[in-house]
Design a protein around this motif. Sequence first.
Motif, PDB file in Angstrom:
ATOM      1  N   GLU A 212     -38.631 -43.551  18.911  1.00  0.00           N
ATOM      2  CA  GLU A 212     -39.031 -44.062  20.087  1.00  0.00           C
ATOM      3  C   GLU A 212     -39.031 -44.285  21.142  1.00  0.00           C
ATOM      4  O   GLU A 212     -38.333 -45.496  22.198  1.00  0.00           O
ATOM      5  N   GLY A 213     -38.486 -43.178  22.031  1.00  0.00           N
ATOM      6  CA  GLY A 213     -38.312 -42.803  23.185  1.00  0.00           C
ATOM      7  C   GLY A 213     -36.933 -42.458  23.585  1.00  0.00           C
ATOM      8  O   GLY A 213     -36.144 -42.425  24.654  1.00  0.00           O
ATOM      9  N   ARG A 214     -35.876 -42.585  22.283  1.00  0.00           N
ATOM     10  CA  ARG A 214     -34.313 -43.307  23.113  1.00  0.00           C
ATOM     11  C   ARG A 214     -33.184 -41.873  23.032  1.00  0.00           C
ATOM     12  O   ARG A 214     -32.590 -41.679  22.806  1.00  0.00           O
ATOM     13  N   MET A 215     -34.569 -40.688  22.255  1.00  0.00           N
ATOM     14  CA  MET A 215     -33.822 -39.634  22.271  1.00  0.00           C
ATOM     15  C   MET A 215     -33.130 -38.931  23.248  1.00  0.00           C
ATOM     16  O   MET A 215     -33.949 -39.380  24.924  1.00  0.00           O
ATOM     17  N   GLN A 216     -32.431 -38.631  24.031  1.00  0.00           N
ATOM     18  CA  GLN A 216     -31.494 -37.587  24.306  1.00  0.00           C
ATOM     19  C   GLN A 216     -31.799 -36.258  24.441  1.00  0.00           C
ATOM     20  O   GLN A 216     -31.189 -36.074  23.818  1.00  0.00           O
ATOM     21  N   MET A 293     -37.688 -41.369  14.305  1.00  0.00           N
ATOM     22  CA  MET A 293     -37.169 -39.811  14.016  1.00  0.00           C
ATOM     23  C   MET A 293     -37.422 -39.224  12.798  1.00  0.00           C
ATOM     24  O   MET A 293     -37.806 -40.025  11.919  1.00  0.00           O
ATOM     25  N   GLN A 294     -37.898 -37.872  13.133  1.00  0.00           N
ATOM     26  CA  GLN A 294     -38.290 -37.146  12.462  1.00  0.00           C
ATOM     27  C   GLN A 294     -37.101 -36.666  11.715  1.00  0.00           C
ATOM     28  O   GLN A 294     -35.975 -36.246  12.039  1.00  0.00           O
ATOM     29  N   PRO A 295     -37.114 -36.441  10.217  1.00  0.00           N
ATOM     30  CA  PRO A 295     -36.430 -35.574   9.466  1.00  0.00           C
ATOM     31  C   PRO A 295     -35.765 -33.901  10.465  1.00  0.00           C
ATOM     32  O   PRO A 295     -37.291 -33.747  10.840  1.00  0.00           O
ATOM     33  N   GLY A 296     -34.328 -34.054  10.786  1.00  0.00           N
ATOM     34  CA  GLY A 296     -33.653 -32.541  11.058  1.00  0.00           C
ATOM     35  C   GLY A 296     -33.714 -32.726  12.269  1.00  0.00           C
ATOM     36  O   GLY A 296     -33.446 -31.998  13.823  1.00  0.00           O
ATOM     37  N   ASP A 297     -34.628 -33.952  12.939  1.00  0.00           N
ATOM     38  CA  ASP A 297     -34.344 -34.454  14.974  1.00  0.00           C
ATOM     39  C   ASP A 297     -32.767 -35.133  14.700  1.00  0.00           C
ATOM     40  O   ASP A 297     -31.883 -35.471  13.917  1.00  0.00           O
TER      41      ASP A 297
END
Length: 338
Positions: A212-216, A293-297
Amino acid sequence: MADILVTGSAGFIGSHLAHRLLARGDRVIGLDNLNPYYDPTLKQARMARLEALPGYRHAKINLEDREAVAALFAETKPHGVVNLAAQAGVRYSLEHPAAYVDSNLTGFANILEGCRAAQPAHLVYASTSSVFGANGKLPFSVHDPVHHPITLYAATKLANESMAHSYAHLFGIPCTGLRFFTVYGPWGRPDMALFKFTDAILKDQPIDVYGEGRMQRDFTFVDDIVEGVLAALDRPAAVNPAWDPMAPDPATSGVAPWRILNIGNSHRVELMRYIQVLEEKLGRKAKLNLMPMQPGDVARTEADITDTRSALGYAPKVLVEEGVSRFVDWYLDYYKAG
């Protein structure tokens, strides 16, 4: 002037590194099989630029071809080796595990055997921030244990670090593993986010934004990566005389000329900020398709580069605003888009 073997020389980082080595007067033996994991015409274009320069020669070899790799080492006897060839991609490893075993394990074993025979002054090889896996402690430090990789890609890179330690110990080959953090820039890979986002925005198509765009991410410009690789290559790893076997440091060794270093920008940037910078450069708004989120992320990455600064004088310079701008300028020129 030295003969340097660069594997993956038609790849994103490898081609940039080869140019820098040639520019400073070294001779480069490039190894790349131009595999079709992504558009091979881009690899061919990178290679054509290198082959136009004096001091470069190319060997089209599969890294897992033991006899061909051994013959190349025997013929060239390189002074230094930089192994950047690998089956890349976290998500691809979920569906094509054999490719990672062949290239990243068998292929790396062949590189180590070549170094055993030729005894170069230093082997520098690409590892990845993905080895930190389920570790949530930030910033990621090379002194923290990394026992929980969450993808096969990361597991193969972690295996490379262990394999290199054994060869450094048994055969005295100085080895430095560099954990790269989210590399981007001109001539980048089409399977990476910035490339895909740029292509989609220019075509007025939605972009998939995971987490959802919250990754850094610790986005690191390719020129900073290359400067780190060069600095490492010129400073061979050594045995750490202060290493304590009762409290072993995962980043150094008391029994081998071996070390691990992070090569990153050392700043976290939110994915939505990365997209915003791209929108501003393109003068267009992205259509966002927010995804889980995708698997592995992992949610966040950030490199602790304290040791890298101390050992190499490493000082990353390029922030995302400049880096994204330079990527877009290259993209628009190369693809005549806009």
